[in-house]
Every structure is written in C-alpha cells, then in structure tokens.
Design a protein around this motif. Sequence first.
Motif, mmCIF file in Angstrom:
data_model
loop_
_atom_site.group_PDB
_atom_site.id
_atom_site.type_symbol
_atom_site.label_atom_id
_atom_site.label_comp_id
_atom_site.label_asym_id
_atom_site.label_seq_id
_atom_site.Cartn_x
_atom_site.Cartn_y
_atom_site.Cartn_z
ATOM 1 N N THR A 132 41.758 37.955 26.687
ATOM 2 C CA THR A 132 41.245 37.122 27.775
ATOM 3 C C THR A 132 42.376 36.526 28.597
ATOM 4 N N GLN A 133 42.187 36.523 29.905
ATOM 5 C CA GLN A 133 43.094 35.836 30.815
ATOM 6 C C GLN A 133 42.303 34.843 31.653
ATOM 7 N N MET A 134 42.962 33.761 32.041
ATOM 8 C CA MET A 134 42.316 32.731 32.839
ATOM 9 C C MET A 134 42.917 32.724 34.234
ATOM 10 N N ILE A 135 42.057 32.766 35.239
ATOM 11 C CA ILE A 135 42.484 32.741 36.634
ATOM 12 C C ILE A 135 41.834 31.537 37.299
ATOM 13 N N GLY A 136 42.636 30.701 37.943
ATOM 14 C CA GLY A 136 42.138 29.495 38.577
ATOM 15 C C GLY A 136 41.993 29.647 40.080
ATOM 16 N N PHE A 137 41.042 28.916 40.658
ATOM 17 C CA PHE A 137 40.858 28.838 42.108
ATOM 18 C C PHE A 137 40.960 27.370 42.488
ATOM 19 N N PHE A 138 41.899 27.062 43.373
ATOM 20 C CA PHE A 138 42.200 25.663 43.684
ATOM 21 C C PHE A 138 42.457 25.493 45.167
ATOM 22 N N SER A 139 42.044 24.344 45.671
ATOM 23 C CA SER A 139 42.380 23.947 47.044
ATOM 24 C C SER A 139 42.475 22.435 47.088
ATOM 25 N N ILE A 140 43.442 21.950 47.825
ATOM 26 C CA ILE A 140 43.563 20.506 48.007
ATOM 27 C C ILE A 140 42.698 20.048 49.164
ATOM 28 N N SER A 141 42.160 20.997 49.931
ATOM 29 C CA SER A 141 41.293 20.690 51.065
ATOM 30 C C SER A 141 39.853 21.018 50.710
ATOM 31 N N GLY A 142 38.947 20.163 51.113
ATOM 32 C CA GLY A 142 37.535 20.453 50.902
ATOM 33 C C GLY A 142 36.981 21.353 51.989
ATOM 34 N N GLY A 143 35.872 22.009 51.691
ATOM 35 C CA GLY A 143 35.185 22.799 52.703
ATOM 36 C C GLY A 143 35.857 24.096 53.090
ATOM 37 N N VAL A 144 36.677 24.667 52.195
ATOM 38 C CA VAL A 144 37.351 25.926 52.525
ATOM 39 C C VAL A 144 36.666 27.129 51.875
ATOM 40 N N GLY A 145 35.525 26.916 51.246
ATOM 41 C CA GLY A 145 34.801 28.032 50.639
ATOM 42 C C GLY A 145 35.352 28.470 49.305
ATOM 43 N N LYS A 146 35.910 27.526 48.548
ATOM 44 C CA LYS A 146 36.553 27.858 47.269
ATOM 45 C C LYS A 146 35.558 28.435 46.269
ATOM 46 N N THR A 147 34.395 27.804 46.143
ATOM 47 C CA THR A 147 33.411 28.261 45.159
ATOM 48 C C THR A 147 32.881 29.648 45.507
ATOM 49 N N ALA A 148 32.540 29.876 46.771
ATOM 50 C CA ALA A 148 32.061 31.201 47.187
ATOM 51 C C ALA A 148 33.122 32.261 46.921
ATOM 52 N N LEU A 149 34.386 31.919 47.145
ATOM 53 C CA LEU A 149 35.471 32.862 46.901
ATOM 54 C C LEU A 149 35.614 33.150 45.410
ATOM 55 N N ALA A 150 35.555 32.107 44.570
ATOM 56 C CA ALA A 150 35.713 32.284 43.130
ATOM 57 C C ALA A 150 34.578 33.123 42.550
ATOM 58 N N ILE A 151 33.334 32.852 42.986
ATOM 59 C CA ILE A 151 32.199 33.615 42.476
ATOM 60 C C ILE A 151 32.224 35.046 42.996
ATOM 61 N N SER A 152 32.582 35.244 44.249
ATOM 62 C CA SER A 152 32.672 36.603 44.806
ATOM 63 C C SER A 152 33.751 37.409 44.095
ATOM 64 N N PHE A 153 34.868 36.777 43.795
ATOM 65 C CA PHE A 153 35.936 37.443 43.043
ATOM 66 C C PHE A 153 35.446 37.815 41.648
ATOM 67 N N SER A 154 34.706 36.914 41.011
ATOM 68 C CA SER A 154 34.148 37.189 39.681
ATOM 69 C C SER A 154 33.224 38.397 39.726
ATOM 70 N N ARG A 155 32.394 38.484 40.755
ATOM 71 C CA ARG A 155 31.460 39.600 40.882
ATOM 72 C C ARG A 155 32.180 40.909 41.172
ATOM 73 N N GLU A 156 33.244 40.841 41.935
ATOM 74 C CA GLU A 156 34.040 42.047 42.177
ATOM 75 C C GLU A 156 34.599 42.585 40.870
ATOM 76 N N LEU A 157 35.120 41.702 40.026
ATOM 77 C CA LEU A 157 35.675 42.137 38.739
ATOM 78 C C LEU A 157 34.597 42.690 37.820
ATOM 79 N N ALA A 158 33.423 42.029 37.809
ATOM 80 C CA ALA A 158 32.372 42.424 36.875
ATOM 81 C C ALA A 158 31.722 43.739 37.270
#
Length: 376
Positions: A132-158
């Motif tokens: 297992t490897q852990m990959i983080g998604f982080f932003s110091i700014s709000g409203g940049v679409g971090k969650t959509a990006l993290a979930i879309s990346f997860s779906r691409e891998l899966a």
Amino acid sequence: MIHLTICDKENAEYGTALVKAISGLHNEFEMELNHFCDLSKFRIDYEHDFNLFLMDGYTSEELEEWLNEKPFKSRIVILSEFHCSPVDQQLNQESSCWQLYKYAKVSNMIRDLYFIHGILTGKKTAYSFLKTQMIGFFSISGGVGKTALAISFSRELARYRDKKVLYLSFEEMPATELFFGIPQNPRNIGDYLYYLLQRQDENLWSHLDGFVVRDEYGVETFCSSAGRNDLRYLSKEELAYLINVLYDCCRYDYIICDFNNDLSDETLKMIDQCSKTVMIQSDNPVSEYKTNKLNAFFKKQDSMRFPDDFVYVMNRSRPNVQRSYQKHRTAAMPMTIYCENDCDSFCLSGEHLEVSINHDYGIGIKKLADHILSIE
C-alpha cells in the motif's frame, strides 16, 4: 471462504437471483441454494458445518427448532421485508437471530454478511498481499476543486489502472456523500473508529467489508458521520494507528487522502507520511500567491520532504492561462500538470454529483496518474 446457504420457501426466482448476484460480485462466497426444503432434515445434514443460513419466507414457528439450538441460532439470517441493521442487532443481546433487508443493494447485503461472519468467527477475510502507498491531495486555498480531483484520480486508478483504492476525506465537513451512492442508514467512519479505538474489537474492525462502501468505479470509502468529521478528533498517534491498520490489511494498492486546508500538526504529519502529495491551486492570483507562501513555509520545515515528493496541479485552468504559465516558466518553477475548467464533465444527478473522467477534465486526470505512477 464463507459458506452461504440460501433457503427460500415462497419465491424460487428470488433465491436464484440472489445466488447469482452474490457469487458474481465476490468469489470469497461459496453458495448453495435450497428450494422448499424440509428444515428438520436439512438441519441434521448441516449440523457440523459452519454456514450462514439465509432464510426467505419461513415463519418463526417453522424456525423454532433451529432457534432453540445454539449451533444454529446465531447462524440464521432472516431475509426481512423491513430495513434492519446488523450493528444494532449485535448490540442488542436479546436478538435471537440476524435479519437483513432482502431488497437492499447486493453490495450492501455482502457488506452486512461480512460483518456478521466476522462477529461469529473472528476470522479475517484473506486478501492477496498488496503493497500500500498513500497519496495526499492538499491545497492551502479553498474552492480549487480538491475533492473532485482526489476522487477523480481515485477512479482513474481503480477503473483504468486496475488498482485497489481507498479514499479518505480529512476535511472538517466532508462532501463524500455528494460523490458516492450512500446506502440508507450506513455504518460510517465513526462506527469503525469506535470498534477500532474504543472497543478494540478485532473481530469487527478487521473486516473492512462491513464498513466501507464502493462506487461504480470500484473506489472504496467510509461514509462520513453527521456533523464534524470523526477523523478530525484523532490525535497524531491515533491517526498513525489507523493508517497502520489500513496498511496491514493488505487490501489496497493506494490510500488517497483528501486533506483539510490547514497546517495543523496532524495534517503536516500525514503529509509527511505520503509517498506523494498533490499540491493544488487554481489560476486565480490569490490561489497562486497562497501556494507560493505555502512553498516558502515547507522549505523551512526540516522534517518535510519538500519538494521531491510534491506534485503540482493547476485545477480548473483556462487554456490561455496555461499558455501564459508555460511561456514564463523558469527552471526554478516546479513542473505543473493542468486540469482544464471543463463544465461538461460535471453534472448533478439526483442528489449526487457525477464527474466524468472521459472528457477534457479527464485528460488532466490521466496525465496526473501517468506522472505519479511513472515516478514511483
């Protein structure tokens, strides 16, 4: 291997469909189907075998002999016409047998069957070893679409990289339910942490199938609690213990962490544990300014592995801004991956937000996956 015996009295078509559905989704189940069987003879035949017996259409009087014998009482699962939760039944010591809602999604029924099996046997479900490897998604700014990006990346891998992926949200108010189809009255991350940290009941917390939900891409996640995210209450030591448990289960190739927009000790510790962290900004000047300040902060942190383990993404970018950034890019600037501001990739379907990774937005997601997988 988990042995399931389905006995249906009134509806042979339902029993047949259920066997096909469960065996088609999970090869850990060994299935057997009995139509209109004589329960008295059937009970003798299976007295020394450990099976879970799913009973459909039988009355309590017909099951009376089974319910009065310890070898069978706890192994009977009545397929009910009403919604019911195995967690509530397990906590209620007066329950005579288990009940499952017969019209629930098959994936939810499987999750509950794993949960029941774990309570009765204490056995862990065997999975092939995954590093297992852990990959983080982080932003110091709000409203940049971090969650959509993290979930879309997860779906691409899966879906497209054949990886086993767990998505974890560390945001104060997670938006997990907006992206995942959540069952009615699900077990959530708070329930899992209760059995892991307070009850310390390995028979339950070691069976992740009883707690996680899975989307149509194959990405798994925990449902979030009502109110503040339970993960935000954990100390650094408790977070480390949780991550070690998820690593040790050898179930996932990747754990994708959607971090909160803060610089708390817990967040910094988690970022430091990630093999890669995706640093996200938009092409808004304020977002760029905050990201530059963040980089300056990380350079001063001796414990952080800056910048080698950071991957930079400009999300919701516009083509003209991309050209401007690329034109003025210097050797000192980090390489940036661009995900276009593509409104056609997002649509609201009922109460859930659908994110397509097959259009312009998906091109950036694929570039990000290619880049991260190539540098591992």
